[in-house]
Design a protein around this motif. Structure first.
Motif, PDB file in Angstrom:
ATOM      1  N   LEU A  17       0.958  -1.317   0.104  1.00 55.39           N
ATOM      2  CA  LEU A  17       0.032  -0.211  -0.226  1.00 55.39           C
ATOM      3  C   LEU A  17       0.450   0.948   0.198  1.00 55.39           C
ATOM      4  N   LEU A  18       2.131   0.701   0.774  1.00 60.16           N
ATOM      5  CA  LEU A  18       2.989   2.552   0.809  1.00 60.16           C
ATOM      6  C   LEU A  18       3.352   2.440  -0.353  1.00 60.16           C
ATOM      7  N   ALA A  19       3.758   1.224  -1.007  1.00 58.59           N
ATOM      8  CA  ALA A  19       3.821   2.127  -2.371  1.00 58.59           C
ATOM      9  C   ALA A  19       3.223   2.669  -3.741  1.00 58.59           C
TER      10      ALA A  19
ATOM     11  N   THR B 265      -0.491  12.941  -2.299  1.00 57.93           N
ATOM     12  CA  THR B 265      -1.986  13.461  -1.707  1.00 57.93           C
ATOM     13  C   THR B 265      -3.095  12.176  -1.069  1.00 57.93           C
ATOM     14  N   ASP B 266      -2.351  10.923  -0.706  1.00 60.74           N
ATOM     15  CA  ASP B 266      -3.076  10.025  -0.080  1.00 60.74           C
ATOM     16  C   ASP B 266      -2.849  10.152   1.506  1.00 60.74           C
ATOM     17  N   CYS B 267      -2.597  10.941   2.181  1.00 67.71           N
ATOM     18  CA  CYS B 267      -2.682  11.350   3.597  1.00 67.71           C
ATOM     19  C   CYS B 267      -3.816  11.873   3.663  1.00 67.71           C
ATOM     20  N   VAL B 268      -4.091  12.006   5.555  1.00 62.78           N
ATOM     21  CA  VAL B 268      -5.292  12.304   6.325  1.00 62.78           C
ATOM     22  C   VAL B 268      -4.451  12.732   7.753  1.00 62.78           C
ATOM     23  N   MET B 269      -4.842  13.266   7.833  1.00 65.04           N
ATOM     24  CA  MET B 269      -5.087  13.018   9.973  1.00 65.04           C
ATOM     25  C   MET B 269      -6.015  12.235  10.314  1.00 65.04           C
ATOM     26  N   ALA B 270      -5.478  11.781  11.508  1.00 67.03           N
ATOM     27  CA  ALA B 270      -6.732  11.317  12.130  1.00 67.03           C
ATOM     28  C   ALA B 270      -6.694  11.118  13.251  1.00 67.03           C
ATOM     29  N   PRO B 271      -7.642  11.126  14.337  1.00 69.35           N
ATOM     30  CA  PRO B 271      -7.404  10.927  15.891  1.00 69.35           C
ATOM     31  C   PRO B 271      -6.210   9.817  16.244  1.00 69.35           C
TER      32      PRO B 271
ATOM     33  N   ARG C 159      -4.194   7.170   3.843  1.00 70.96           N
ATOM     34  CA  ARG C 159      -5.363   7.156   3.105  1.00 70.96           C
ATOM     35  C   ARG C 159      -6.350   6.343   2.692  1.00 70.96           C
ATOM     36  N   ARG C 160      -5.145   6.189   1.445  1.00 71.29           N
ATOM     37  CA  ARG C 160      -5.347   5.111   0.143  1.00 71.29           C
ATOM     38  C   ARG C 160      -5.825   3.278   1.555  1.00 71.29           C
TER      39      ARG C 160
END
Length: 539
Positions: free
Chosen positions: A336-338, A343-349, A364-365
């Protein structure tokens, strides 16, 4: 340096390369000086040789000195940590920055920090035993993460580090100084017969705020020093020496990164912290100034070169190492990381600071974790406990998110914290809201565990800490052997990032001398290295 044809000419073996492939090959010979010369076929490039006034050799248009990767950054950083290059792999919690990762980088002249946060003491001790057996005398660091809601974990971690003689910690996510961190630093102080103060315990502090950086750049607070002395945790000599040196040897300026992050751009944040360091150094006149490194967003050679150009003493990578074979995570997560894009990152608790509303950056992906974690925090804010949840909300949580009754989750929390930190249960005894927080944190904690183990039936809940550098790295290595996760090793990645950074720095130096090179020769691309060549590059 810039020259004119009338004043300087080049002398050397062979003839300058004028075709794009040849010019790029010359530029990549970083251990040799590079000369851009005038030939009958146009501008050419030559490695090695000499330049002198007069004579009938090709006229020199510009020249740059040799720039092997180990000259980037601070020589003081390399000497202090006993490494060959000014490069560090930062800690990734839960052992994702694994013992294998640390050992591999140490053997190739790089510093790495073991991701001890969230691991049981027994697991940490096993890693420390491996370091002693497999890389004796080579440098490594161990992560010490701030645990504001679980003070016991931080205390026990420091006691473990002191007991096993850990000489360097990477302090991360600290909102303020704690007695445990200060104890670790001061317990290693001594004065040599020459009068020089030696800090046997080095601290690398990862920060993203100037007020936090300042606390690490100054001596330990007097009140904490006095309290540690009263408790017999440091000696009178160590208490006296504490006032003569900063709490941290190195400050890592963490910009937009995976995990805990304030998402600040490095070009905006780094100069502020560097200027603060200079102000405090002018005030305290430390014998050894605090070194300032850069982290966050460093996924390509160009980004690493830019960090060194800004004045970074060293660089720290994170997300890109998580996609490597030595990382303590699953093949499914590495895949998944590769595939990640910028733009595939997002903030979460964040699980460790859930009640405070602190967030971290994740991938996020391919995952529903960011959305589900955000919903849990919204419920925590809106209701006073599990029993206060509307029936429909509770049923949805039990069937879709937790996949089990919440009472069963609470029983597991009781069993877990009963072994690890009973104080958490004592605080929750008369607080339904606190119990709800522990239950919700169960999901957040397990989501990262499922990603590490690659639990297939929980793939939709993977919590993968990741910053945009991962997408940048993937775009850079697309078309090369490093595109495939199975080919990514931490030593290869470190080597190419540093060598590529030196290459881009050389291109920039030529540009300032007025040399315009075609884009086809200025793009550093990673090519496979033989193991012997990689070992030699680390020397």
């Amino acid at each position: 340096m810039s020259t004119t044809p009338e004043t300087l000419r080049w002398y050397g073996g062979g003839y300058p390369s004028t075709d794009p492939a040849g010019i790029q090959q010359v530029l990549a010979q970083l251990e040799q000086p590079c000369f851009i010369v005038s030939t009958a076929q146009g501008a050419g490039a030559a490695a090695g040789g000499t330049a002198a006034a007069g004579g009938d050799g090709p006229a020199v248009l510009a020249a740059v000195p040799a720039l092997p990767p180990h000259r980037l950054g601070s020589a003081a950083f390399r000497a202090a940590h006993g490494v060959w290059q000014s490069y560090m792999a930062g800690a990734m919690a839960g052992g994702i920055a694994s013992a294998d990762l640390v050992i591999a980088l140490a053997r190739h002249g790089f510093l790495a920090s073991f991701g001890a946060a969230g691991l049981l003491p027994k697991t940490i001790e096993e890693a420390l035993a491996r370091f002693a057996a497999e890389i004796p005398g080579l440098p490594y660091a161990v992560n010490l993460i701030h645990s504001p809601s679980e003070e016991r974990l931080e205390r026990e971690a420091v006691e473990l580090f002191l007991r096993h003689g850990v000489r360097c910690v990477e302090a991360s996510a600290f909102l303020g100084l704690t007695p445990h961190l200060v104890r670790y630093r001061l317990a290693g102080l001594r004065r040599e017969p020459s009068g020089r103060i030696v800090a046997g315990h080095r601290v690398i502090a990862k920060v993203s705020r100037s007020e936090t950086a300042e606390r690490f750049m100054r001596p330990a607070p007097t009140a904490m020093v006095d309290a540690l002395l009263r408790d017999g945790l440091i000696t009178p000599e160590q208490a006296q020496l504490a006032h003569h040196l900063p709490l941290a040897d190195d400050i890592t300026v963490e910009a937009d990164s995976g995990g805990h992050t304030d998402r600040r751009p490095l070009p905006a944040l780094f100069p502020v912290i560097l200027r603060l360091r200079d102000q405090i150094q002018h005030e305290h006149r430390y014998a050894t100034p605090v070194r300032v490194g850069a982290a966050g967003g460093l996924g390509t050679p160009a980004a690493v070169a830019a960090a060194f150009t800004m004045g970074a003493a060293y660089v720290v990578t994170g997300s890109v190492n998580q996609s490597c074979l030595e990382a303590g995570t699953s093949p499914a997560t590495r895949e998944l990381l590769a595939q990640a894009e910028v733009t595939d990152c997002v903030m979460a608790p964040a699980a460790d600071m859930f009640e405070m509303g602190v967030e971290l950056q994740v991938l996020r992906r391919g995952s529903m974790f960011p959305m589900r974690a955000a919903q849990l925090y919204q419920l925590y804010q809106a209701y006073d406990g599990i029993d206060a949840l509307p029936a429909a909300q509770r049923e949805r949580l039990e069937s879709q998110v937790f996949r089990r009754p919440l009472e069963d989750v609470w029983k597991e929390c009781v069993e877990y914290f009963g072994r690890r930190d009973p104080e958490q249960l004592a605080r929750a005894a008369d607080s339904p809201k606190r119990r709800m927080a522990l239950v919700f944190r169960w999901y957040l904690g397990m989501a990262s565990r499922w990603a590490v183990t690659g639990q297939r039936d929980r793939a939709a809940d993977f919590q993968i800490w990741c910053g945009p550098a991962m997408g940048s790295f993937n775009a850079w290595v697309s078309g090369s052997y490093l595109k495939t996760p199975e080919n990514r090793t931490v030593a290869d990645v470190a080597h190419h990032l540093m060598r590529g950074a030196a290459f881009h720095t050389r291109i920039a130096h030529l540009a300032t001398a007025g040399v315009t090179l075609p884009a086809s020769v200025t793009d550093y691309r990673p090519v496979p290295l033989e193991p012997a060549a990689l070992t030699e590059a680390a020397r």
